[in-house]
Write a protein that holds these residues in place. Structure first.
Motif, PDB file in Angstrom:
ATOM      1  N   GLY A 106      42.567  11.216  62.238  1.00 51.08           N
ATOM      2  CA  GLY A 106      41.684  10.702  61.191  1.00 51.08           C
ATOM      3  C   GLY A 106      40.200  10.802  61.491  1.00 51.08           C
ATOM      4  O   GLY A 106      39.389  10.154  60.836  1.00 51.08           O
ATOM      5  N   SER A 107      39.817  11.655  62.460  1.00 53.69           N
ATOM      6  CA  SER A 107      38.399  11.746  62.798  1.00 53.69           C
ATOM      7  C   SER A 107      37.643  12.797  61.976  1.00 53.69           C
ATOM      8  O   SER A 107      36.429  12.875  62.033  1.00 53.69           O
ATOM      9  N   TYR A 108      38.371  13.639  61.232  1.00 53.61           N
ATOM     10  CA  TYR A 108      37.773  14.604  60.298  1.00 53.61           C
ATOM     11  C   TYR A 108      38.226  14.193  58.895  1.00 53.61           C
ATOM     12  O   TYR A 108      39.229  13.485  58.753  1.00 53.61           O
ATOM     13  N   PRO A 109      37.513  14.640  57.842  1.00 55.04           N
ATOM     14  CA  PRO A 109      37.973  14.267  56.499  1.00 55.04           C
ATOM     15  C   PRO A 109      39.372  14.807  56.217  1.00 55.04           C
ATOM     16  O   PRO A 109      39.701  15.870  56.734  1.00 55.04           O
ATOM     17  N   PRO A 110      40.181  14.128  55.474  1.00 58.57           N
ATOM     18  CA  PRO A 110      39.840  12.921  54.718  1.00 58.57           C
ATOM     19  C   PRO A 110      40.031  11.622  55.516  1.00 58.57           C
ATOM     20  O   PRO A 110      40.065  10.550  54.915  1.00 58.57           O
ATOM     21  N   GLY A 111      40.103  11.694  56.829  1.00 55.93           N
ATOM     22  CA  GLY A 111      40.176  10.483  57.654  1.00 55.93           C
ATOM     23  C   GLY A 111      41.444   9.693  57.436  1.00 55.93           C
ATOM     24  O   GLY A 111      41.423   8.468  57.318  1.00 55.93           O
ATOM     25  N   ARG A 112      42.570  10.386  57.388  1.00 57.93           N
ATOM     26  CA  ARG A 112      43.854   9.703  57.168  1.00 57.93           C
ATOM     27  C   ARG A 112      44.650   9.676  58.468  1.00 57.93           C
ATOM     28  O   ARG A 112      44.676  10.654  59.214  1.00 57.93           O
ATOM     29  N   CYS A 113      45.310   8.556  58.732  1.00 59.30           N
ATOM     30  CA  CYS A 113      46.163   8.436  59.925  1.00 59.30           C
ATOM     31  C   CYS A 113      46.915   7.121  59.854  1.00 59.30           C
ATOM     32  O   CYS A 113      46.702   6.320  58.934  1.00 59.30           O
ATOM     33  N   SER A 114      47.819   6.920  60.799  1.00 59.03           N
ATOM     34  CA  SER A 114      48.504   5.620  60.893  1.00 59.03           C
ATOM     35  C   SER A 114      48.620   5.239  62.362  1.00 59.03           C
ATOM     36  O   SER A 114      48.460   6.078  63.247  1.00 59.03           O
ATOM     37  N   GLN A 115      48.919   3.988  62.628  1.00 59.82           N
ATOM     38  CA  GLN A 115      49.091   3.482  64.000  1.00 59.82           C
ATOM     39  C   GLN A 115      50.330   4.126  64.638  1.00 59.82           C
ATOM     40  O   GLN A 115      51.286   4.399  63.935  1.00 59.82           O
ATOM     41  N   PRO A 116      50.369   4.408  65.912  1.00 58.35           N
ATOM     42  CA  PRO A 116      49.326   4.151  66.924  1.00 58.35           C
ATOM     43  C   PRO A 116      48.345   5.314  67.077  1.00 58.35           C
ATOM     44  O   PRO A 116      47.560   5.322  68.000  1.00 58.35           O
ATOM     45  N   PHE A 117      48.393   6.268  66.165  1.00 53.44           N
ATOM     46  CA  PHE A 117      47.544   7.453  66.301  1.00 53.44           C
ATOM     47  C   PHE A 117      46.060   7.125  66.077  1.00 53.44           C
ATOM     48  O   PHE A 117      45.185   7.769  66.614  1.00 53.44           O
ATOM     49  N   GLY A 118      45.816   6.150  65.220  1.00 50.37           N
ATOM     50  CA  GLY A 118      44.424   5.798  64.930  1.00 50.37           C
ATOM     51  C   GLY A 118      44.364   4.680  63.912  1.00 50.37           C
ATOM     52  O   GLY A 118      45.405   4.238  63.389  1.00 50.37           O
ATOM     53  N   ASN A 119      43.156   4.210  63.658  1.00 51.73           N
ATOM     54  CA  ASN A 119      42.952   3.124  62.694  1.00 51.73           C
ATOM     55  C   ASN A 119      42.397   3.679  61.407  1.00 51.73           C
ATOM     56  O   ASN A 119      41.206   3.919  61.284  1.00 51.73           O
ATOM     57  N   CYS A 120      43.240   3.901  60.437  1.00 45.21           N
ATOM     58  CA  CYS A 120      42.768   4.413  59.151  1.00 45.21           C
ATOM     59  C   CYS A 120      43.293   3.505  58.061  1.00 45.21           C
ATOM     60  O   CYS A 120      44.273   2.786  58.250  1.00 45.21           O
ATOM     61  N   THR A 121      42.627   3.533  56.899  1.00 39.09           N
ATOM     62  CA  THR A 121      43.083   2.723  55.780  1.00 39.09           C
ATOM     63  C   THR A 121      44.351   3.308  55.156  1.00 39.09           C
ATOM     64  O   THR A 121      45.227   2.587  54.694  1.00 39.09           O
ATOM     65  N   TYR A 122      44.407   4.656  55.121  1.00 40.05           N
ATOM     66  CA  TYR A 122      45.558   5.326  54.510  1.00 40.05           C
ATOM     67  C   TYR A 122      46.109   6.373  55.462  1.00 40.05           C
ATOM     68  O   TYR A 122      45.405   6.833  56.346  1.00 40.05           O
ATOM     69  N   GLY A 123      47.328   6.773  55.204  1.00 38.60           N
ATOM     70  CA  GLY A 123      47.868   7.916  55.943  1.00 38.60           C
ATOM     71  C   GLY A 123      49.184   7.640  56.624  1.00 38.60           C
ATOM     72  O   GLY A 123      49.663   6.502  56.662  1.00 38.60           O
ATOM     73  N   ASN A 124      49.779   8.725  57.137  1.00 39.05           N
ATOM     74  CA  ASN A 124      51.021   8.643  57.885  1.00 39.05           C
ATOM     75  C   ASN A 124      51.023   9.799  58.891  1.00 39.05           C
ATOM     76  O   ASN A 124      51.314  10.933  58.535  1.00 39.05           O
ATOM     77  N   SER A 125      50.698   9.474  60.119  1.00 35.71           N
ATOM     78  CA  SER A 125      50.467  10.504  61.143  1.00 35.71           C
ATOM     79  C   SER A 125      51.723  11.278  61.527  1.00 35.71           C
ATOM     80  O   SER A 125      51.618  12.330  62.167  1.00 35.71           O
ATOM     81  N   SER A 126      52.892  10.768  61.188  1.00 35.93           N
ATOM     82  CA  SER A 126      54.127  11.471  61.547  1.00 35.93           C
ATOM     83  C   SER A 126      54.659  12.310  60.405  1.00 35.93           C
ATOM     84  O   SER A 126      55.640  13.026  60.564  1.00 35.93           O
ATOM     85  N   LEU A 127      54.004  12.197  59.250  1.00 41.20           N
ATOM     86  CA  LEU A 127      54.515  12.905  58.075  1.00 41.20           C
ATOM     87  C   LEU A 127      53.468  13.827  57.453  1.00 41.20           C
ATOM     88  O   LEU A 127      53.699  15.027  57.249  1.00 41.20           O
ATOM     89  N   GLU A 128      52.296  13.265  57.158  1.00 36.17           N
ATOM     90  CA  GLU A 128      51.294  14.033  56.402  1.00 36.17           C
ATOM     91  C   GLU A 128      50.810  15.312  57.083  1.00 36.17           C
ATOM     92  O   GLU A 128      50.610  16.329  56.407  1.00 36.17           O
ATOM     93  N   PRO A 129      50.612  15.310  58.411  1.00 31.84           N
ATOM     94  CA  PRO A 129      50.132  16.558  59.024  1.00 31.84           C
ATOM     95  C   PRO A 129      51.049  17.742  58.703  1.00 31.84           C
ATOM     96  O   PRO A 129      50.579  18.878  58.550  1.00 31.84           O
ATOM     97  N   TYR A 130      52.354  17.454  58.555  1.00 28.90           N
ATOM     98  CA  TYR A 130      53.319  18.543  58.341  1.00 28.90           C
ATOM     99  C   TYR A 130      53.345  19.010  56.891  1.00 28.90           C
ATOM    100  O   TYR A 130      53.602  20.171  56.610  1.00 28.90           O
ATOM    101  N   ILE A 131      53.021  18.091  55.975  1.00 28.01           N
ATOM    102  CA  ILE A 131      52.891  18.483  54.566  1.00 28.01           C
ATOM    103  C   ILE A 131      51.646  19.356  54.415  1.00 28.01           C
ATOM    104  O   ILE A 131      51.664  20.420  53.790  1.00 28.01           O
ATOM    105  N   VAL A 132      50.558  18.889  55.030  1.00 23.85           N
ATOM    106  CA  VAL A 132      49.296  19.629  54.995  1.00 23.85           C
ATOM    107  C   VAL A 132      49.467  21.014  55.629  1.00 23.85           C
ATOM    108  O   VAL A 132      49.056  22.031  55.061  1.00 23.85           O
TER     109      VAL A 132
END
Ligand SMILES: O=C(/C=C/c1ccc(O)cc1)O[C@@H]1O[C@H](CO)[C@@H](O)[C@H](O)[C@H]1O
Length: 535
Positions: free
Chosen positions: A227-253
């Motif tokens: 989540g350090s580049y736009p759109p700044g999406r992530c989930s715990q424990p990967f980072g502190n973001c308001t939205y996102g899912n670090s185990s799912l979204e990267p693969y859709i993208v």
């Protein structure tokens, strides 16, 4: 000295020594002549020299649109995701943004002059999507944007410099993010295909090298996992973001980027390649992962890290599917390719672009518990630059990025083996310094570490080439200090120093070194302090 670790050179040295002994035994004038010519041969082999690379080898420098252009609202340009992201407090280390950056939009001729002085035969740059299509496919082509890149392309060609164009280097129209969530939606494939086609149509008569994407593996990991580049999406424990899912979204993208790449290559092959005769590839961030310990578990961990970082994008393009390691760990979180997708993927590519900066150790976290690295989290590995208190290389300005010259040879040989020795270009390689207010102007330009970095990486690159790797070009990152994404103006990668208050450019020692190397000068060796006096 680097040669100690360079088996080829060692071998040659031994061979030469044998020949010298044989010649001495001859005890004749002929023998003496042989000794002299061998000595000449040996000294040339031992010193990095332009002539060790094919004359047609592309030697260049790279830049990217958002990092240098500035002029973010000029001539009908639309807002990009980076324009919006960098204006939000807390996103950029020093609170800076790319509104002006290097003001290259107005100073490109001066910067092309710098390239000309370096003696490069190619220039890698990217096209700002929101300058060409301010509203994506939901609006018109902005003629002023086309005009700007035409001026750049024509100016470099007039100076004998080949354009090597990245269609997309991180910056996308904000419109596409607002409308449908950008890379998370299949909609983006249509937009990307449209943008790529506009580029082929406008510039393809003169551009013979295209890359569809710069570092899609950074877009996914930094934008959607950490989540350090736009759109700044992530989930715990990967980072502190308001939205996102670090185990799912990267693969859709990633899936949408891979299929956008395939669509662009397909369009190029069908409608442009025959007439325009260019090549098209994709550029991947290609860190080398070395097993931490000589155990099966760590060897597999290093392989898994490569799979989750690089095979992720290249395997579908070459083999039509994701690597088995990703299937095993991600299961249903990994999107699948339909038969239509697989058909499209058959367009493949003409070359692999490799951005190579660093190497890291990988430790297994499946069979023994360890702290999982967030940037490769789903690979279940721990990465570290430290092995028993010893760093894998020397530190650079970028935390966690050690200079590891042998890593470039490992990566290139790995790509050679896995992808059938497809032509490769090193699209980025460079050294960062931390910008610090107490540094003097002299500190900024005497960049001996950068000279050694480029020298050592080129030496190992040349070793890979001698082992048969099909590498056809090298681009130093970067021409001028620029806006270094989340690091803002705090990290400097330039061969030229930029004073961001005055926009003055000053060549560093590395610029002079690279230029001497490109012009075939004899002093193109690594430096200790002795070389600085030569400039
Ligand atoms: O932007 C990145 C990657 C950054 C990163 C990855 C992983 C981390 O953990 C931290 C940073 O790639 C390239 O590296 C360069 C120098 O950074 C950038 O200036 C280029 O624009 C880009 O193509």
């Amino acid at each position: 000295m680097i040669w100690k670790n360079e088996p080829k050179a060692e071998l040659r040295a031994r061979e030469s020594e044998k020949k010298l002994k044989a010649a001495r035994a001859m005890g004749s004038i002929n023998g003496l002549l042989l000794i002299l010519s061998l000595q000449f041969f040996v000294s040339n082999v031992y010193c990095l020299h332009r002539s060790q690379f094919n004359p047609s080898f592309l030697f260049g420098v790279g830049t990217s649109s958002y990092q240098i252009e500035g002029a973010y609202l000029e001539d009908n340009k639309g807002l990009s995701n980076w324009d919006v992201f960098s204006h939000i407090e807390g996103n950029i280390k020093d609170g800076s943004n790319g509104d002006i950056a290097d003001d290259y939009y107005h100073r490109y001729l001066e910067d092309i002059e710098l390239m000309t002085n370096l003696g490069v035969n190619s220039y890698r740059f990217s096209i700002s999507w929101s300058r060409i299509l301010p509203k994506g496919r939901f609006g018109d082509v902005n003629q002023a944007g086309i005009t700007f890149y035409n001026k750049v392309i024509n100016a470099i060609l007039a100076r004998g410099i080949e354009p090597f164009v990245t269609i997309n280097h991180f910056d996308i129209p904000q419109e596409l993010l607002d409308r449908y969530g950008a890379w998370l939606s299949v909609e983006i494939r249509k937009d990307y295909g449209h943008f790529a086609e506009v580029c082929f149509k406008a510039f393809g008569d003169r551009v013979k090298y295209w890359t569809t994407f710069n570092e899609p593996n950074s877009v996914t990991k930094l934008g959607y996992m950490i989540g350090s580049y736009p759109p700044g999406r992530c989930s715990q424990p990967f980072g502190n973001c308001t939205y996102g899912n670090s185990s799912l979204e990267p693969y859709i993208v990633g899936h949408n980027i891979i299929l956008s790449h395939a669509m662009a290559v397909d369009i190029y092959r069908k409608y442009y390649k025959a007439k325009q005769g260019g090549n098209i590839g994709i550029t991947i961030a290609a860190k080398w992962f070395e097993p931490l310990r000589n155990t099966t578990a760590d060897i597999l961990a290093a392989k898994r890290a490569m799979a989750f970082d690089q095979h992720w994008f290249l395997d579908p393009i070459f083999f039509g599917d994701y690597p088995s390691e990703m299937h095993q760990i991600l299961g249903p979180n990994l999107p699948t390719f339909t038969s239509e997708d697989k058909y499209l993927l058959e367009a493949k590519l003409d070359f692999i672009g490799i951005n190579q900066y660093t190497a890291t150790y990988a430790q297994d976290c499946i069979h023994s518990s360890c702290e999982i690295d967030i940037s490769d989290g789903n690979a279940l590995v721990y990465t570290t630059a430290d092995r028993n208190g010893q760093l894998i290389g020397t530190t650079t300005g970028l935390p966690g990025f050690c200079a590891v010259p042998w890593g470039i040879e490992k990566v290139v040989m790995h790509m050679k083996e896995r992808y059938n020795n497809t032509p490769m270009y090193i699209t980025e390689n460079g050294y960062s310094q931390v910008s610090n207010s107490s540094m003097t102007a002299a500190d900024f330009v005497s960049d001996i570490e950068r000279v050694n970095f480029i020298h050592d990486y080129l030496t190992y690159l040349n070793s890979a080439i001698r082992k048969g790797a099909n590498v056809r070009g090298y681009f130093a990152w970067t021409l001028i200090d620029n806006f270094e994404w989340a690091y803002g103006l705090t990290l400097r990668f330039g061969l030229h120093h930029v004073d961001f208050k005055t926009q003055d450019r000053t060549p560093r020692l590395s610029a002079k070194w690279y230029s001497n190397f490109l012009k075939g000068s004899k002093i193109a060796k690594g430096v200790g302090s002795e070389l600085s006096s030569e400039y």
